[in-house]
Design an enzyme around this catalytic site. Structure first.
Site, PDB file in Angstrom:
ATOM      1  N   SER A  79       0.599  -1.251  -0.409  1.00  0.00           N
ATOM      2  CA  SER A  79      -0.470   0.209   0.211  1.00  0.00           C
ATOM      3  C   SER A  79       0.921   1.009   0.194  1.00  0.00           C
ATOM      4  CB  SER A  79      -1.162   0.285   1.198  1.00  0.00           C
ATOM      5  OG  SER A  79       0.184   0.020   2.280  1.00  0.00           O
ATOM      6  N   THR A  81       4.329   1.051   2.090  1.00  0.00           N
ATOM      7  CA  THR A  81       5.421   1.385   3.353  1.00  0.00           C
ATOM      8  C   THR A  81       6.115   1.858   2.963  1.00  0.00           C
ATOM      9  OG1 THR A  81       3.414  -1.414   2.982  1.00  0.00           O
ATOM     10  CG2 THR A  81       5.496  -0.520   4.938  1.00  0.00           C
ATOM     11  N   THR A  82       6.986   1.552   2.229  1.00  0.00           N
ATOM     12  CA  THR A  82       8.246   2.207   1.716  1.00  0.00           C
ATOM     13  C   THR A  82       7.802   3.531   1.862  1.00  0.00           C
ATOM     14  OG1 THR A  82       8.069  -0.052   0.769  1.00  0.00           O
ATOM     15  CG2 THR A  82      10.079   1.693  -0.007  1.00  0.00           C
ATOM     16  N   HIS A 143       3.171  -4.691   9.776  1.00  0.00           N
ATOM     17  CA  HIS A 143       2.172  -5.403   8.217  1.00  0.00           C
ATOM     18  C   HIS A 143       0.191  -5.654   9.688  1.00  0.00           C
ATOM     19  CE1 HIS A 143       3.216  -4.514   5.300  1.00  0.00           C
ATOM     20  NE2 HIS A 143       3.871  -5.096   5.308  1.00  0.00           N
ATOM     21  N   ARG A 165      -4.235   1.426   0.670  1.00  0.00           N
ATOM     22  CA  ARG A 165      -4.696   1.780  -0.596  1.00  0.00           C
ATOM     23  C   ARG A 165      -5.934   1.101  -1.380  1.00  0.00           C
ATOM     24  NH1 ARG A 165       1.042   0.210  -4.570  1.00  0.00           N
ATOM     25  NH2 ARG A 165       0.172   1.770  -5.917  1.00  0.00           N
ATOM     26  N   SER A 173      -0.174  -4.006  -7.624  1.00  0.00           N
ATOM     27  CA  SER A 173       0.947  -3.961  -6.587  1.00  0.00           C
ATOM     28  C   SER A 173       1.519  -5.715  -6.280  1.00  0.00           C
ATOM     29  CB  SER A 173       0.999  -3.256  -5.598  1.00  0.00           C
ATOM     30  OG  SER A 173       1.994  -3.249  -5.710  1.00  0.00           O
ATOM     31  N   TYR A 233      -3.192   5.614   0.345  1.00  0.00           N
ATOM     32  CA  TYR A 233      -2.519   6.182  -0.631  1.00  0.00           C
ATOM     33  C   TYR A 233      -2.836   7.113  -1.588  1.00  0.00           C
ATOM     34  CZ  TYR A 233       1.030   4.630  -4.314  1.00  0.00           C
ATOM     35  OH  TYR A 233       2.299   5.143  -5.353  1.00  0.00           O
TER      36      TYR A 233
HETATM   37  P1  A3P Z   1       3.090  -0.086  -6.996  1.00  0.00           P
HETATM   38  O1  A3P Z   1       3.415  -1.688  -7.477  1.00  0.00           O
HETATM   39  O2  A3P Z   1       1.420   0.088  -7.707  1.00  0.00           O
HETATM   40  O3  A3P Z   1       4.607   0.794  -8.280  1.00  0.00           O
HETATM   41  P2  A3P Z   1       4.961  -1.539  -0.055  1.00  0.00           P
HETATM   42  O4  A3P Z   1       6.177   0.026  -0.531  1.00  0.00           O
HETATM   43  O5  A3P Z   1       4.176  -1.359   1.014  1.00  0.00           O
HETATM   44  O6  A3P Z   1       5.961  -2.880  -0.338  1.00  0.00           O
HETATM   45  O7  A3P Z   1       4.098  -1.358  -1.818  1.00  0.00           O
HETATM   46  C1  A3P Z   1       5.251  -0.713  -3.147  1.00  0.00           C
HETATM   47  C2  A3P Z   1       3.900  -0.234  -4.018  1.00  0.00           C
HETATM   48  O8  A3P Z   1       4.024   1.921  -3.255  1.00  0.00           O
HETATM   49  C3  A3P Z   1       5.001   0.530  -4.964  1.00  0.00           C
HETATM   50  O9  A3P Z   1       3.163   0.634  -6.254  1.00  0.00           O
HETATM   51  C4  A3P Z   1       5.719   1.134  -4.910  1.00  0.00           C
HETATM   52  O10 A3P Z   1       5.903   1.473  -6.651  1.00  0.00           O
HETATM   53  C5  A3P Z   1       4.806   2.210  -4.262  1.00  0.00           C
HETATM   54  N1  A3P Z   1       6.187   3.488  -4.067  1.00  0.00           N
HETATM   55  C6  A3P Z   1       6.437   2.435  -4.013  1.00  0.00           C
HETATM   56  N2  A3P Z   1       7.694   4.088  -2.970  1.00  0.00           N
HETATM   57  C7  A3P Z   1       7.043   5.323  -3.484  1.00  0.00           C
HETATM   58  C8  A3P Z   1       7.130   6.199  -3.366  1.00  0.00           C
HETATM   59  N3  A3P Z   1       8.403   6.853  -3.279  1.00  0.00           N
HETATM   60  N4  A3P Z   1       6.445   7.520  -3.481  1.00  0.00           N
HETATM   61  C9  A3P Z   1       5.138   6.685  -4.373  1.00  0.00           C
HETATM   62  N5  A3P Z   1       4.732   5.707  -4.685  1.00  0.00           N
HETATM   63  C10 A3P Z   1       5.941   4.428  -3.828  1.00  0.00           C
END
Ligand code: A3P
Length: 333
Positions: A79, A81-82, A143, A165, A173, A233
């Site tokens: 969603s 997280t990163t 999580h 999200r 994703s 998100y």
């Molecule tokens: P997509 O796969 O739709 O591109 P998580 O961090 O929870 O694992 O989620 C990963 C999703 O967050 C991925 O989405 C990734 O591309 C997106 N993401 C990672 N860094 C981001 C950032 N700085 N801003 C917005 N979205 C980001």
């Protein structure tokens, strides 16, 4: 490859070879489903976990003591997280923002903000009761569903930031991410999207059912607005400045007039943007402590990418589930 060979060739985050006695004893009594990789999910307290993460949850439920000064980021997998880890880290350590040696330039956000039930468990040689494992005030992530949070999280005054999200982008994703893991770490072909989609819709996904996860935290945020902040998100993408300020106020560290005038809000957003983070060497070629490749956490970072993957039938099915599950809750995507 037989089951035993597969188990030995699995990456560390999937291996179930060094589970605690408690987890080993519990697993046979839990409902089981095939996961999206090459192991299984176990249903515990209404949610699906890999054995290793279940072990971490049990461990945390017994040993983790939340402090009033903790900030706990809770998210549904995939969603954003990163992104939120990076934003919260930058926000809480904002005096370092312009440093050329800023930790975010050298380390992936997952290595700066550990998952309670993943990384600390992987580093199980560290005593979880020893507060020196992280400096206070701590910024932690999980999580875990609300119902499974360690009791001390609910009893303390720690702040919980919850991110989710829309279910269609979350699914796409998650499916894409799982395929990266399958190809690289388990030598399997990508999973057919319709199989993964069916599992997701039946609630069988990592920390799923997705809808139950979201609803538990949504309700908690209504009951405990000073303790639980609920963010989507999509709203973060639409008005990032407004939501960063909202986060800062919620965590008791609003931006001062000087910080606003000095452009700190935009500075943090730029540093944590998809474009900036995904271009860093550490995020292009590095691996996180769990062994996963950092680049897998940066795919597209867009809202609405599901239109490129889901058929009209899939859209109708998932929209129907979402409408039914969220009916009467006040929550919309
Ligand atoms: P997509 O796969 O739709 O591109 P998580 O961090 O929870 O694992 O989620 C990963 C999703 O967050 C991925 O989405 C990734 O591309 C997106 N993401 C990672 N860094 C981001 C950032 N700085 N801003 C917005 N979205 C980001």
């Amino acid at each position: 490859m037989n089951g035993q060979e597969r188990e030995t060739s699995l990456p560390r985050y999937l291996k179930g070879d060094d589970l605690t006695e408690e987890c080993r004893a519990l697993i046979p009594s839990l409902p089981l489903e095939r996961d999206w990789l090459s192991t299984h999910y176990h249903l515990y307290q209404g949610f699906w976990f890999h054995a290793r993460y279940l072990d971490g949850v049990l461990w945390m439920q017994r040993h983790f003591t939340a402090a009033d000064s903790d900030t706990l980021l809770v998210t549904t997998p995939k969603s954003g997280t990163t992104w939120l880890k990076a934003l919260l880290f930058s926000l809480l350590h904002r005096s370092q923002l312009s440093s050329l040696d800023h930790p975010l330039l050298r380390r992936n956000p997952h290595d700066l903000v550990p998952f309670l039930e993943h990384r600390l468990y992987l580093e199980s040689n560290q005593s979880l009761e020893d507060p020196s494992f992280m400096a206070f005030p701590r910024l932690l992530a999980t999580h875990m569903p609300f119902a499974s949070l360690p009791v001390s999280v609910k009893d303390s005054k720690c702040k919980v930031v919850y991110l989710c999200r829309n279910p269609k982008d979350t699914f796409v994703s998650m499916w894409s991410f799982t395929n990266s893991l399958r190809l690289k770490d388990t030598a399997m072909d990508p999973s057919p999207i319709d199989e993964a989609f069916d599992s997701f819709c039946r609630g069988v996904s990592l920390y799923g059912p997705y809808w139950d996860h979201v609803l538990q935290y949504y309700r908690a945020s209504l009951e405990l607005p000073d303790r639980v902040l609920f963010i989507r998100y999509e709203e973060m993408k639409e008005s990032p400045r407004e939501h960063l300020r909202r986060l800062a106020r919620f965590l008791g560290c609003p931006f001062s007039e000087e910080e606003e005038a000095g452009g700190l809000v935009d500075g943090i957003l730029t540093q944590c943007s998809f474009e900036s983070l995904s271009k860093l060497e550490v995020n292009q070629r590095g691996k996180s402590a769990s062994g996963m490749e950092n680049r897998w956490f940066f795919r597209k970072g867009e809202v609405g990418d599901w239109v490129n993957y889901l058929s009209p039938e899939m859209i109708a099915r998932i929209d129907h589930i979402t409408e039914e599950k969220l009916q009467g809750s006040g929550l919309k995507f």
